[in-house]
Scaffold this motif. Structure first.
Motif, PDB file in Angstrom:
ATOM      1  N   ALA A 137       1.007  -1.508  -0.513  1.00 40.53           N
ATOM      2  CA  ALA A 137       0.014  -0.294   0.508  1.00 40.53           C
ATOM      3  C   ALA A 137       1.154   1.340   0.344  1.00 40.53           C
ATOM      4  N   ALA A 138       2.067   1.402   0.752  1.00 43.43           N
ATOM      5  CA  ALA A 138       2.702   2.123   0.802  1.00 43.43           C
ATOM      6  C   ALA A 138       3.407   2.647  -0.558  1.00 43.43           C
ATOM      7  N   LEU A 139       3.375   1.820  -1.524  1.00 45.86           N
ATOM      8  CA  LEU A 139       4.059   2.156  -3.344  1.00 45.86           C
ATOM      9  C   LEU A 139       3.087   3.421  -3.598  1.00 45.86           C
ATOM     10  N   GLY A 140       1.228   3.186  -3.258  1.00 42.30           N
ATOM     11  CA  GLY A 140       0.720   3.754  -3.735  1.00 42.30           C
ATOM     12  C   GLY A 140       0.424   5.736  -3.559  1.00 42.30           C
ATOM     13  N   ASN A 141       1.453   5.635  -2.538  1.00 45.65           N
ATOM     14  CA  ASN A 141       1.242   7.215  -2.341  1.00 45.65           C
ATOM     15  C   ASN A 141       2.364   7.826  -3.337  1.00 45.65           C
ATOM     16  N   PRO A 142       1.575   9.570  -4.094  1.00 42.09           N
ATOM     17  CA  PRO A 142       1.681   9.301  -5.264  1.00 42.09           C
ATOM     18  C   PRO A 142       3.592  10.163  -5.481  1.00 42.09           C
ATOM     19  N   GLN A 143       4.011  10.635  -3.644  1.00 39.53           N
ATOM     20  CA  GLN A 143       5.185  10.724  -3.434  1.00 39.53           C
ATOM     21  C   GLN A 143       6.067  10.152  -3.829  1.00 39.53           C
ATOM     22  N   ASP A 148      19.333  15.943   5.708  1.00 43.41           N
ATOM     23  CA  ASP A 148      18.764  15.969   6.597  1.00 43.41           C
ATOM     24  C   ASP A 148      18.504  17.479   6.654  1.00 43.41           C
ATOM     25  N   ARG A 149      18.872  18.128   6.168  1.00 45.27           N
ATOM     26  CA  ARG A 149      18.344  19.747   6.337  1.00 45.27           C
ATOM     27  C   ARG A 149      17.455  20.075   5.426  1.00 45.27           C
ATOM     28  N   ALA A 150      17.681  20.377   4.189  1.00 43.22           N
ATOM     29  CA  ALA A 150      16.689  20.560   3.221  1.00 43.22           C
ATOM     30  C   ALA A 150      16.835  19.263   2.370  1.00 43.22           C
ATOM     31  N   LEU A 151      16.402  18.646   1.884  1.00 42.30           N
ATOM     32  CA  LEU A 151      16.553  17.770   1.166  1.00 42.30           C
ATOM     33  C   LEU A 151      15.849  18.190  -0.480  1.00 42.30           C
ATOM     34  N   MET A 152      14.472  18.719  -0.117  1.00 38.11           N
ATOM     35  CA  MET A 152      14.223  18.929  -1.678  1.00 38.11           C
ATOM     36  C   MET A 152      14.793  20.126  -2.604  1.00 38.11           C
ATOM     37  N   PRO A 153      15.736  20.557  -2.346  1.00 41.64           N
ATOM     38  CA  PRO A 153      16.286  22.116  -2.340  1.00 41.64           C
ATOM     39  C   PRO A 153      17.965  20.862  -2.409  1.00 41.64           C
ATOM     40  N   MET A 154      18.373  20.270  -2.197  1.00 45.07           N
ATOM     41  CA  MET A 154      18.991  19.586  -2.280  1.00 45.07           C
ATOM     42  C   MET A 154      19.098  18.721  -3.964  1.00 45.07           C
ATOM     43  N   LEU A 155      18.411  18.267  -3.706  1.00 46.24           N
ATOM     44  CA  LEU A 155      17.900  17.156  -4.672  1.00 46.24           C
ATOM     45  C   LEU A 155      17.713  17.454  -5.991  1.00 46.24           C
ATOM     46  N   CYS A 156      17.233  18.790  -6.039  1.00 47.81           N
ATOM     47  CA  CYS A 156      17.284  19.990  -6.973  1.00 47.81           C
ATOM     48  C   CYS A 156      17.944  20.779  -7.414  1.00 47.81           C
ATOM     49  N   ALA A 212      18.609  14.042 -17.110  1.00 54.37           N
ATOM     50  CA  ALA A 212      18.600  14.998 -15.421  1.00 54.37           C
ATOM     51  C   ALA A 212      17.799  16.337 -15.619  1.00 54.37           C
ATOM     52  N   VAL A 213      17.211  15.966 -17.321  1.00 52.52           N
ATOM     53  CA  VAL A 213      16.903  17.556 -16.959  1.00 52.52           C
ATOM     54  C   VAL A 213      15.110  17.021 -16.703  1.00 52.52           C
ATOM     55  N   ALA A 214      14.315  16.133 -16.973  1.00 56.78           N
ATOM     56  CA  ALA A 214      13.291  15.293 -17.000  1.00 56.78           C
ATOM     57  C   ALA A 214      13.216  15.227 -15.386  1.00 56.78           C
ATOM     58  N   ALA A 215      14.000  14.456 -15.061  1.00 53.68           N
ATOM     59  CA  ALA A 215      14.425  14.464 -13.035  1.00 53.68           C
ATOM     60  C   ALA A 215      13.914  15.317 -12.813  1.00 53.68           C
ATOM     61  N   LEU A 216      14.619  17.031 -13.182  1.00 53.20           N
ATOM     62  CA  LEU A 216      14.315  18.361 -12.104  1.00 53.20           C
ATOM     63  C   LEU A 216      13.242  18.577 -12.578  1.00 53.20           C
ATOM     64  N   GLY A 217      12.495  18.692 -13.549  1.00 51.09           N
ATOM     65  CA  GLY A 217      10.708  18.170 -13.968  1.00 51.09           C
ATOM     66  C   GLY A 217      10.161  17.972 -13.167  1.00 51.09           C
ATOM     67  N   VAL A 218      10.180  16.634 -12.451  1.00 52.69           N
ATOM     68  CA  VAL A 218       9.818  15.608 -11.593  1.00 52.69           C
ATOM     69  C   VAL A 218       9.506  16.166 -10.343  1.00 52.69           C
ATOM     70  N   ALA A 219      11.183  16.623 -10.372  1.00 52.64           N
ATOM     71  CA  ALA A 219      11.095  16.809  -8.126  1.00 52.64           C
ATOM     72  C   ALA A 219      10.785  18.199  -7.958  1.00 52.64           C
ATOM     73  N   VAL A 220      10.724  19.188  -9.285  1.00 49.90           N
ATOM     74  CA  VAL A 220      10.090  20.639  -8.926  1.00 49.90           C
ATOM     75  C   VAL A 220       8.389  20.567  -8.585  1.00 49.90           C
ATOM     76  N   TRP A 221       8.147  19.046  -9.410  1.00 52.83           N
ATOM     77  CA  TRP A 221       6.604  19.109  -9.408  1.00 52.83           C
ATOM     78  C   TRP A 221       6.478  18.526  -8.264  1.00 52.83           C
ATOM     79  N   SER A 222       6.920  17.758  -7.975  1.00 53.50           N
ATOM     80  CA  SER A 222       6.764  17.143  -6.579  1.00 53.50           C
ATOM     81  C   SER A 222       6.959  18.029  -5.403  1.00 53.50           C
TER      82      SER A 222
END
Length: 402
Positions: free
Chosen positions: A194-200, A260-268, A364-374
């Motif tokens: 069930a956890a796999l169904g989480n959109p995030q 551990d400090r700023a996950l999504m900014p680090m990822l983008c 990589a550009v496509a992955a960045l787009g998904v990260a921004v969307w998420s």
């Protein structure tokens, strides 16, 4: 650092060595079996696809067996697969050996990530995950160059015997130091699925496929690219792989610290930088010094995404992270398989050995787009992600430093 984390890192070292060492030996393996280099690239794609299949399969088995015992079983399977590769009489059997070894990969890192996160205080979980993956990065500094050198001097079969020995050492370390953690209450296979169904969780896995896949598009064919485009001798590939490993090591440390400090900014930031560097690699590959520097940057930016992506999945999967964590490792390798295949396609189409770098940049550009969307979806629905994540293993009563 808890000795259990060290034991997991040792296992990761062996797995990392066998995963990446093939890239430096593709010409030798292709010549030994009389196949083309793009065909030999199937050893990379086949391994990656084996991880994709093996990750959820082995994670489900591990849910019944217990995490420590399953980690030991996985290292045993890994050892057998590498011995089969070492003594394969034909290319088909070599590919089978690679797939057998790959079945252990995803579940090992998936289960190992959950165990590592459960051994430290909540605020240090990304760092603990990064510690396990340090074994993978060190493999690229020590194990892969050593395996490449042995393969060039004594034959590539000797390399896989060496890797099998690493597997035995990892198994013994896990048996000695990894504790038997109690199973969390109220978590079963249905909850894991069930956890796999989480959109995030799904979006994080898409980022994984596209982002790290971009790295493999370039690195899979690093040997022919550096020899035929940059002008390096075949023996220099060993040291170029060391540079790639150094970049991975540094990126893993930075990604673990800032996730551990700023996950999504680090990822983008990491994904954006990776896209730029991969695009530039099509130019810098023509110069020896510039190519070497770019290889370090590809490793650093690519692996800076690993701890945040893995932690993102653990956080969003809440109290049932084991299967999701393992499947996300499979997602890394699905991206690897896809990009290795696409890299072979563009090379076979006559676009040259630098063409896979463009494939990687687009991914990589496509992955960045998904990260921004998420991130945007998360801001719109804060109530769904504000609950502190629960990792399916108890944290120690006092913080454990490492």
């Amino acid at each position: 650092m808890p000795l259990a984390l060290f034991a997991l890192a040792v296992g990761a070292f062996g797995i990392g060595t066998t995963e990446f060492v093939v890239m430096g030996l593709l010409p030798q393996i292709a010549g030994g079996y009389g196949v083309a280099i793009p065909t030999a690239g199937l050893l990379v794609s086949g391994y990656a696809l084996g991880v994709v299949v093996g990750a959820p399969l082995m994670a489900v088995v591990g849910a019944r067996v217990g995490r420590k015992r399953m980690l030991m079983v996985l290292m045993g399977l890994f050892t057998v697969g590498n011995l089969l590769s070492a003594f394969a009489p034909g290319f088909g059997w070599m590919l089978v050996g690679r797939v057998v070894a790959s079945l252990a990969h995803g579940a090992f890192f998936g289960i190992g990530s959950v165990v590592a996160a459960g051994l430290v205080a909540p605020g240090r979980r990304a760092g603990a995950i990064a510690t396990v993956f340090t074994g993978l990065t060190v493999a690229n500094i020590v194990g892969v160059p050593l395996g490449t050198f042995i393969g060039q001097v004594a034959g590539w079969r000797a390399t896989f015997v060496m890797v099998a020995v690493f597997g035995v050492v990892g198994l013994l370390g896990i048996a000695r130091w990894v504790p038997v953690l109690p199973r969390p209450e109220g978590v079963d296979l249905r909850g894991e699925v069930a956890a796999l169904g989480n959109p995030q969780v799904v979006l994080a896995m898409v980022m994984t496929v596209l982002g790290f896949g971009g790295v493999f598009a370039a690195i899979t064919y690093i040997s022919p690219m550096m020899v035929h485009v940059a002008g390096y001798g075949q023996g220099a590939v060993t040291w170029l792989l060391v540079l790639f490993g150094v970049g991975m090591f540094l990126g893993n440390l930075v990604g673990g610290r800032y996730a551990d400090r700023a996950l999504m900014p680090m990822l983008c930031v990491a994904l954006g930088g990776l896209a730029v560097v991969l695009a530039l690699f099509t130019v810098t590959a023509h110069d020896k010094v510039a190519a070497a520097v770019t290889i370090v940057l590809v490793g650093a930016l690519g692996f800076a995404t690993v701890p945040p992506l893995q932690k993102r999945v653990l956080d969003q999967a809440h109290g049932a992270p084991t299967l999701a964590s393992a499947v996300n490792i499979g997602a890394f390798n699905l991206g690897n398989a896809l990009s290795a295949w696409l890299g072979g396609v563009v090379i076979s189409a006559g676009l040259g050995y630098t063409a896979p770098n463009w494939v990687g940049a687009v991914m990589a550009v496509a992955a960045l787009g998904v990260a921004v969307w998420s991130a945007a979806l998360e801001r719109r629905a804060p109530a769904r992600t504000s609950t502190p994540p629960a990792v399916a293993a108890p944290a120690p009563r006092t913080p454990t430093h490492h």
